[in-house]
Design a protein around this motif. Structure first.
Motif, PDB file in Angstrom:
ATOM      1  N   HIS A   1      76.096  -1.297 106.586  1.00 41.13           N
ATOM      2  CA  HIS A   1      76.344  -2.003 105.329  1.00 41.13           C
ATOM      3  C   HIS A   1      76.537  -0.988 104.203  1.00 41.13           C
ATOM      4  O   HIS A   1      77.471  -1.089 103.399  1.00 41.13           O
ATOM      5  CB  HIS A   1      75.178  -2.967 105.023  1.00 41.13           C
TER       6      HIS A   1
ATOM      7  N   ASN B   1      83.603  -9.075 108.125  1.00 41.46           N
ATOM      8  CA  ASN B   1      83.048  -8.905 109.473  1.00 41.46           C
ATOM      9  C   ASN B   1      84.107  -9.183 110.523  1.00 41.46           C
ATOM     10  O   ASN B   1      85.013  -9.997 110.323  1.00 41.46           O
ATOM     11  CB  ASN B   1      81.863  -9.848 109.692  1.00 41.46           C
TER      12      ASN B   1
ATOM     13  N   THR C   1      77.203  -7.859 105.012  1.00 43.14           N
ATOM     14  CA  THR C   1      78.620  -7.461 105.014  1.00 43.14           C
ATOM     15  C   THR C   1      79.509  -8.706 105.052  1.00 43.14           C
ATOM     16  O   THR C   1      80.658  -8.659 104.615  1.00 43.14           O
ATOM     17  CB  THR C   1      78.936  -6.534 106.202  1.00 43.14           C
ATOM     18  N   ALA C   2      78.963  -9.831 105.521  1.00 39.22           N
ATOM     19  CA  ALA C   2      79.754 -11.077 105.576  1.00 39.22           C
ATOM     20  C   ALA C   2      80.123 -11.561 104.186  1.00 39.22           C
ATOM     21  O   ALA C   2      81.136 -12.225 104.007  1.00 39.22           O
ATOM     22  CB  ALA C   2      78.967 -12.171 106.304  1.00 39.22           C
TER      23      ALA C   2
ATOM     24  N   GLN D   1      72.074 -12.706 109.378  1.00 36.58           N
ATOM     25  CA  GLN D   1      73.332 -13.376 109.722  1.00 36.58           C
ATOM     26  C   GLN D   1      73.509 -14.560 108.770  1.00 36.58           C
ATOM     27  O   GLN D   1      72.519 -15.159 108.366  1.00 36.58           O
ATOM     28  CB  GLN D   1      73.208 -13.919 111.144  1.00 36.58           C
TER      29      GLN D   1
ATOM     30  N   GLY E   1      78.980  -6.307 112.120  1.00 40.76           N
ATOM     31  CA  GLY E   1      78.493  -6.581 110.771  1.00 40.76           C
ATOM     32  C   GLY E   1      77.266  -7.471 110.768  1.00 40.76           C
ATOM     33  O   GLY E   1      76.675  -7.766 111.810  1.00 40.76           O
TER      34      GLY E   1
ATOM     35  N   SER F   1      76.108  -2.809 112.955  1.00 40.70           N
ATOM     36  CA  SER F   1      75.636  -4.039 112.305  1.00 40.70           C
ATOM     37  C   SER F   1      74.352  -3.844 111.506  1.00 40.70           C
ATOM     38  O   SER F   1      73.705  -4.817 111.127  1.00 40.70           O
ATOM     39  CB  SER F   1      75.390  -5.123 113.364  1.00 40.70           C
TER      40      SER F   1
END
Ligand code: AMP
Ligand code: GLY
Length: 429
Positions: A13, A45, A37-38, A371, A33, A8
């Motif tokens: 990434h 993810n 990356t989301a 996040q 992730g 993560s």
């Protein structure tokens, strides 16, 4: 094809971003992730961390292969479990990962195979450790044996500090089981470099050279961190030193592991200390092994890869790294970490990242402790972002990275303003 990257951080990434550039790749899943990356193209993810659940997902989605980013799942045996399930995964087995997960194992291994490293002794008894420290004097280095998220190493400049570190680790159990033993070692001087290679059990393919900055503050001052920035290439690693590190460190490590029945596959990262002198004779000693790529070294390294990285992993997984080459961009890439307020002690989380620089081909913001929450990216960890830029010179790469940082905002952001200074031509540094 579909791929899986486990982890993560900024390293994951960057790995996922580079893999997703391959025309053959449909989706790179990153488990679990982060906020970057989301929202990246062709990257998704996956909210799974349990190894058996990952195996079930990989089978169901027919994932072509898995790459493991961090050390914790490797030390927990993720590679053994995937292989037992007949799945392709790039990384060392749990037993081979001891090169990172036990400093005592790594030191004893180096002694057995004549790999140059600092003189050391290992202790479980605090009084014996203290006697040894008093005998040796300061400066001296005290290390928790096990994984301690980059916090288990104390480079003590005074005797008091070293004795205090023994109380912290062996007495107070600050690191839990990871601190059941300590390694006490000679304090080395020189310049550090990160030497990272891909291994397939038999063959080795070196990555581009890199260096990171471990200290929190400008001028390499302040406490040690996981890494506040990195760059590639590392000018200190001349062709002569490159050959010597391969011959004196990497090949003996690969041969030693094979001889001991633990052929090494995966990334191998040797942190080396290079002392003063002419390249042909200056001392090179191993500070540590990591059984993974470095973070943030991976970010500039990934930016410089021009060839298809999926093919390199496929050759590695087939035991054919001797047939692999990576085409490197000749430019210099530099990654500057933006950390949260109070990093590394107790990083504050929950700050909204209100402004990002626009990603371009030459400048990308890789995420780490972030996040997505209701459409906003918020901070969730110590190292938050790594702004990575590539240009014709280290100076230009610095300018581009710091320009992008001036366009990036979250409350409490901390960063160093001198990443790459060692690589500047000596007239400029
Ligand atoms: P390690 O996790 O073992 O690499 O240690 C973290 C950092 O502590 C290294 O990157 C070095 O900056 C420093 N360090 C570790 N071992 C030594 C040593 N024997 N002498 C001087 N510095 C060291
Ligand atoms: N940047 C140092 C490490 O990844 O261990």
């Amino acid at each position: 094809m579909k791929l899986l990257v486990v982890g993560s951080g900024g390293r994951e990434h960057a790995l996922a971003w580079r893999l997703a550039q391959s025309a053959r790749v449909q989706t790179v899943y990153v488990a679990p992730g982060n906020g970057g990356t989301a929202r990246a193209e062709r990257i998704e993810n996956l909210a799974i961390t349990d190894i058996q659940e990952l195996i079930a997902f990989v089978k169901q989605e027919k994932i072509a292969f898995t790459v493991v980013g961090p050390e914790a799942p490797l030390a927990a045996g993720i590679v053994d479990a995937f292989r037992a399930a007949g799945l392709k995964i790039f990384g060392p087995t749990q037993a081979a990962a001891q090169l990172e997960s036990s400093k005592d194992y790594a030191k004893a291994f180096m002694v057995r195979h004549n790999i140059p490293t600092a003189a050391y002794a290992t202790f479980t008894d605090p009084e014996a450790a203290k006697d040894y420290i008093r005998q040796q004097g300061a400066p001296i280095v005290v290390k928790a044996d096990g994984l301690a998220a980059g916090k288990g190493v104390i480079v003590a400049t005074t005797l008091e500090e070293a004795l205090g570190a023994i109380d912290d680790i062996l007495g107070d159990g600050r690191f839990g089981a990871a601190g059941a033993r300590v390694v006490v070692e000679e304090c080395l001087t020189g310049e550090e470099a990160s030497f990272i290679v891909m291994c397939d059990g038999k063959n080795v393919l070196p990555m581009a050279t890199s260096q990171d900055h471990k200290r929190l503050k400008d001028g390499d001052q302040g406490p040690n961190t996981g890494g506040m920035g990195a760059y590639s290439p590392a000018p200190i690693v001349s062709p002569t030193l490159h050959n010597r590190i391969m011959r004196e460190v990497i090949h003996p490590t690969m041969q030693g592991m094979a001889k001991e029945g633990l052929p090494y596959s995966g990334f191998l990262y040797a942190g080396v200390m290079i002392d003063d002198g002419p390249d042909a004779t200056r001392p090179i000693k191993v500070l540590e092994f990591n059984c993974r790529m470095g973070d943030p070294e991976t970010q500039p390294i990934m930016m410089r890869i021009k060839s298809d990285l999926t093919e390199t992993f496929e050759l590695a997984l087939a035991g054919k790294l001797d047939e692999a080459t990576i085409e490197w961009d000749r430019r210099t890439a530099i990654g500057v970490v933006l950390a949260a307020a109070n990093y590394p002690e107790e990083p504050r989380t929950g700050d909204a990242i209100t402004q990002f620089a626009k990603d371009t081909d030459e400048c990308i913001t890789f995420h780490a402790g972030t996040q997505m929450k209701e459409g906003t990216v918020v901070t969730t960890g110590g190292r938050v972002l790594c702004v990575t830029a590539m240009a014709d010179s280290i100076r230009r790469a610095q300018e581009a990275a710091y320009e992008a940082i001036s366009q990036t905002h979250f409350d409490g952001k901390q960063f160093r303003t001198d990443i790459g200074w060692r690589a500047l031509p000596s007239s400029e540094s």
